[in-house]
Write an enzyme that holds these catalytic residues in place. Structure first.
Site, PDB file in Angstrom:
ATOM      1  N   HIS A  99      13.057  -2.877   1.206  1.00  0.00           N
ATOM      2  CA  HIS A  99      12.889  -1.916   2.302  1.00  0.00           C
ATOM      3  C   HIS A  99      11.420  -1.537   2.528  1.00  0.00           C
ATOM      4  CE1 HIS A  99      13.150   1.191  -1.003  1.00  0.00           C
ATOM      5  NE2 HIS A  99      12.235   1.775  -0.247  1.00  0.00           N
ATOM      6  N   ASP A 129      17.874  -5.109  -2.640  1.00  0.00           N
ATOM      7  CA  ASP A 129      16.679  -4.372  -2.225  1.00  0.00           C
ATOM      8  C   ASP A 129      15.450  -4.825  -3.011  1.00  0.00           C
ATOM      9  OD1 ASP A 129      15.207  -2.592  -0.705  1.00  0.00           O
ATOM     10  OD2 ASP A 129      15.531  -0.909  -2.063  1.00  0.00           O
ATOM     11  N   SER A 213       8.464   3.605  -4.198  1.00  0.00           N
ATOM     12  CA  SER A 213       9.423   2.502  -4.110  1.00  0.00           C
ATOM     13  C   SER A 213       8.752   1.165  -4.393  1.00  0.00           C
ATOM     14  CB  SER A 213      10.044   2.460  -2.715  1.00  0.00           C
ATOM     15  OG  SER A 213      10.849   3.581  -2.485  1.00  0.00           O
TER      16      SER A 213
END
Length: 362
Positions: A99, A129, A213
């Site tokens: 993402h 992901d 992230s």
């Protein structure tokens, strides 16, 4: 005689006066100085070079962490973090989250030394992901040692590194404990409000914020044990961060490196929970109103293993390779745990009769 007594009295009086003067002088010397300069001179500042296992760990790890800036049409659309996975000569491979990069057309990687280099995307996998980037550098880069996430224990101290809220906070460090292992988190891959997949994660109370992230979760040996991926954001909770365990990350990254994508086996059916069927649909399809086990088959792909086995739309899948299936996510987990070419046994219901067929996944 009187003169002698008078002499003694005078001597004693003189001695008392002398003692009084000396006591007064002694008190003056021990009274604290109130002069500002003197007071300042009496304050001593300690000079301590604090070094701990954590500071050494950060020093060893910070050059292995990068900031990733995703741009589209010349505009920055997001930032994230990454962990250097492998270095071959001057080619650097970086693990991050899907993402972080999926919506960008230009990926700029900024290293701890301040140098920025555009990278290419080797491959992405939306289901887990994860993404793998590759670039060339003109300096010496260093990669993480891969840990073993199966050995991670609840209560173990870990640190998270990355760029929360953007590149201006590059190299930020947060620390905490492993709060839980083998947690399951639901993921809505197609953003339709229905969970499509469960991922296994490590739970930590180390602060993980937007921009973290894709960054590393590191154990006290300096090993990469997870990729920071998500957190629960709610006013009623605090310290709920999650990382993808490195033991589950590496097989995906290896496939991305080899193929540019993850190759998963295909059975060739789409399924839905039985509770989604109305009483009318059940009656039309010949499915008992009392039946609550299995998955309704809503589509069968042409020339797929399922179609060649004679499975049809309207059948009910009861078991996959010896395991009962009542949940779509559960079925996907069973299917994707297999490899292309594996033979599996399917138990399904067709026109009210139970059948068993062996198929080869492709």
């Amino acid at each position: 005689m009187k003169r002698f007594v008078a002499f003694i009295l005078v001597a004693l009086l003189g001695w008392n006066v002398l003692l009084t003067i000396q006591v007064f002088q002694l008190k003056q010397e021990t009274v604290p100085q109130t002069d500002a300069t003197t007071a300042t001179n009496n304050i001593k500042q300690a000079s301590v070079n604090v070094t701990s296992d954590v500071t050494k760990l950060v020093e060893q790890s910070e050059n292995k962490v990068v900031t990733i800036t995703a741009s589209s049409r010349g505009q920055t659309i997001g930032t994230g973090s990454g962990a250097i996975y492998k270095v071959e000569d001057k080619t650097v491979y970086i693990i991050t989250n899907n993402h972080v990069v999926e919506n960008g057309d230009v990926m700029t990687v900024t290293f701890a030394n301040g140098k920025s280099v555009e990278s290419e995307i080797v491959g992405m996998d939306k289901l887990t992901d994860l993404a793998l980037l590759k670039l060339k550098v003109d300096f010496q880069a260093e990669s993480f040692i891969m840990g073993d996430s199966s050995l991670v224990k609840k209560g173990e101290y870990v640190i998270a590194m990355g760029s929360p809220l953007g590149i201006e906070y590059q190299g930020s460090v947060s620390g905490g404990l492993i709060s839980g292992v083998d947690r399951r988190m639901e993921m809505d891959i197609d953003n339709n409000g229905v969970a499509d997949w469960d991922v296994n994660v490590l739970q930590t109370d180390a602060a993980i914020n937007p921009g973290n992230s894709g960054g590393p979760l590191i154990n006290m040996a300096g090993e990469l044990i997870g990729i920071n991926s998500m957190k629960i954001s709610d006013e009623s909770v605090e310290g709920f961060g999650f990382a993808l365990p490195i033991n589950e990350v590496l097989p995906i990254i290896s496939q991305l490196e080899r193929n540019g994508k993850v190759v998963r086996p295909i059975l060739g059916i789409s399924v839905a929970p039985l509770e989604q069927l109305s009483p009318f649909e059940r009656a039309y399809l010949g499915i008992s109103i009392q039946q609550d086990e299995g998955l309704f088959i809503v589509n069968v792909s042409r020339n797929s293993p399922a179609s060649r086995a004679g499975i049809q739309v309207g059948d009910v899948l009861l078991a996959f390779d010896g395991k009962k299936v009542n949940d779509v996510k559960q079925f996907r987990q069973y299917l994707y745990s297999k490899k292309v070419g594996d033979k599996v046994t399917l138990v399904y219901e067709h026109n009210g009769k139970e059948k068993t067929k062996e198929v080869t996944l492709k």
